[in-house]
Design an enzyme around this catalytic site. Sequence first.
Site, PDB file in Angstrom:
ATOM      1  N   THR A  71       5.335   4.264   9.877  1.00  0.00           N
ATOM      2  CA  THR A  71       6.291   3.412   9.669  1.00  0.00           C
ATOM      3  C   THR A  71       7.451   3.591  10.791  1.00  0.00           C
ATOM      4  OG1 THR A  71       5.438   3.041   7.444  1.00  0.00           O
ATOM      5  CG2 THR A  71       7.610   2.069   8.048  1.00  0.00           C
ATOM      6  N   CYS A 333       0.053  -0.283   0.862  1.00  0.00           N
ATOM      7  CA  CYS A 333       1.175  -0.903   0.774  1.00  0.00           C
ATOM      8  C   CYS A 333       1.208  -2.569   0.114  1.00  0.00           C
ATOM      9  CB  CYS A 333       2.014  -0.730   1.790  1.00  0.00           C
ATOM     10  SG  CYS A 333       1.416  -1.357   3.315  1.00  0.00           S
TER      11      CYS A 333
HETATM   12  C1  LIG Z   1      -2.462   1.385  10.415  1.00  0.00           C
HETATM   13  C2  LIG Z   1      -1.243   2.028   9.497  1.00  0.00           C
HETATM   14  N1  LIG Z   1       0.005   1.795  10.100  1.00  0.00           N
HETATM   15  C3  LIG Z   1       1.155   2.419   9.498  1.00  0.00           C
HETATM   16  C4  LIG Z   1       0.813   3.115   8.646  1.00  0.00           C
HETATM   17  C5  LIG Z   1       2.175   3.655   7.843  1.00  0.00           C
HETATM   18  O1  LIG Z   1       2.105   4.966   7.867  1.00  0.00           O
HETATM   19  P1  LIG Z   1       3.260   5.714   7.065  1.00  0.00           P
HETATM   20  O2  LIG Z   1       2.974   5.470   5.683  1.00  0.00           O
HETATM   21  O3  LIG Z   1       2.984   7.407   7.288  1.00  0.00           O
HETATM   22  O4  LIG Z   1       4.511   5.598   7.434  1.00  0.00           O
HETATM   23  C6  LIG Z   1      -0.445   3.124   7.766  1.00  0.00           C
HETATM   24  C7  LIG Z   1      -0.745   3.936   6.591  1.00  0.00           C
HETATM   25  O5  LIG Z   1      -1.143   3.392   5.521  1.00  0.00           O
HETATM   26  C8  LIG Z   1      -1.566   2.664   8.429  1.00  0.00           C
HETATM   27  O6  LIG Z   1      -2.820   2.895   7.978  1.00  0.00           O
END
Ligand SMILES: Cc1ncc(COP(=O)(O)O)c(C=O)c1O
Length: 389
Positions: A71, A333
Amino acid sequence: MIYLDNHATTSCDPRVVDAMLPWLSEDFGNPSSGSHEMGRTAAAAVQQSAATIASILNVPSESVIFTSGATESNNLAIRGVCLHPRQKKRHLVSVTSEHHAVLDVCDDLQRDGFRVTRVPVIPHGHDSSGIVDLDQLAEAIDDDTALVSVMWANNEIGSIAPMKTIADICHSRGVLLHSDATQAVGRIPVDMLDTDVDLLSAAAHKFYGPKGSGLLVVGNGNRRVRLRPQIVGGGQQQGLRSGTLNTAGIVAMATALKLAVDEMESHQERIGQMRNQLFQLLCSGIDGIQLNGIPLASQHRLAGNLNLQLESIEGEAWMAATPSVAFSSGSACSSVDAKPSHVLTATGLSESEARRSVRFGIGRFNTDQQIHQAAEWLIESHAKLRRLS
Ligand SMILES: Cc1ncc(COP(=O)(O)O)c(C=O)c1O
């Protein structure tokens, strides 16, 4: 509990835990403390980790910036390019099926006056369902485009994008390409120089490393990438991301990535077989199951990904009725806000079809025995729900 949700996160490999522990206790120096040996030891470990990651992704070591996760990396990449003081362009191109960690950054920039084009994906029912429509992507780029952001592999339906072709489209128009490769890194070969992707986000917890450790690669050596930092302070990491470096998390991420890449072929083959087995077992015990996304045999689908649509039962009800199996109805999420998956609706599924869909993510630590047991429980709970409805 049988864990079949490896797109949401993976457990830390015990070998990764072993590699990270000393950096929390004995070797706890701050990598920025150049004045003493303990600081220099930590700095050397960070440097070695960056070199390991860089050689795997085929980029210069200095291009690797450590973050708290994907993120943050997506925010730094997209906001960083768009908001750089020398950036004159005010248009951003992304894709409707991206993770919210990209989509919401685009929305935010739109509120700040940027123009955003969200390119559609190939609809459900086609062999490349869920892949960005390349003609529309090319059409979306104009002289005012500052950046294109396309995910490498989708977290819900596992579709793998043709990144080299996408990079060629972007560079023929003089535009940089960022890729959220969170689901790709450690699962499929990711070579940033060969594909010519300019910026790449990833997170350790998707490849059997710890949560809270991520990376952004800024440039593959082919062209200059200017970023405006989003977190300022002590000036660490060339001033691009201030804050004390998380030595243990960084060493763990490099260890996890090296293991994932060294063992990729054998793990991914076994994971693919278990995924196919789960699909067959569920189809033989439940009528009317449909596969969402690309055919399972395709090279363009992640080996562990299974996204299914039920005929009449909602995914949420099936999950509640099967508490001993961990699976999901979308990304970790988007399942918080009870909306149907935007990825599935982006492929043209109706809200009702999306609500009747679930996602399984098979991983390194699953066993054949778990797949059989999970299928049995899932078929049983589905039959119970059918009798009640
Ligand atoms: C494609 C993708 N991008 C971004 C994220 C976000 O990752 P993080 O929660 O480690 O910041 C995720 C996590 O589910 C993801 O699958």
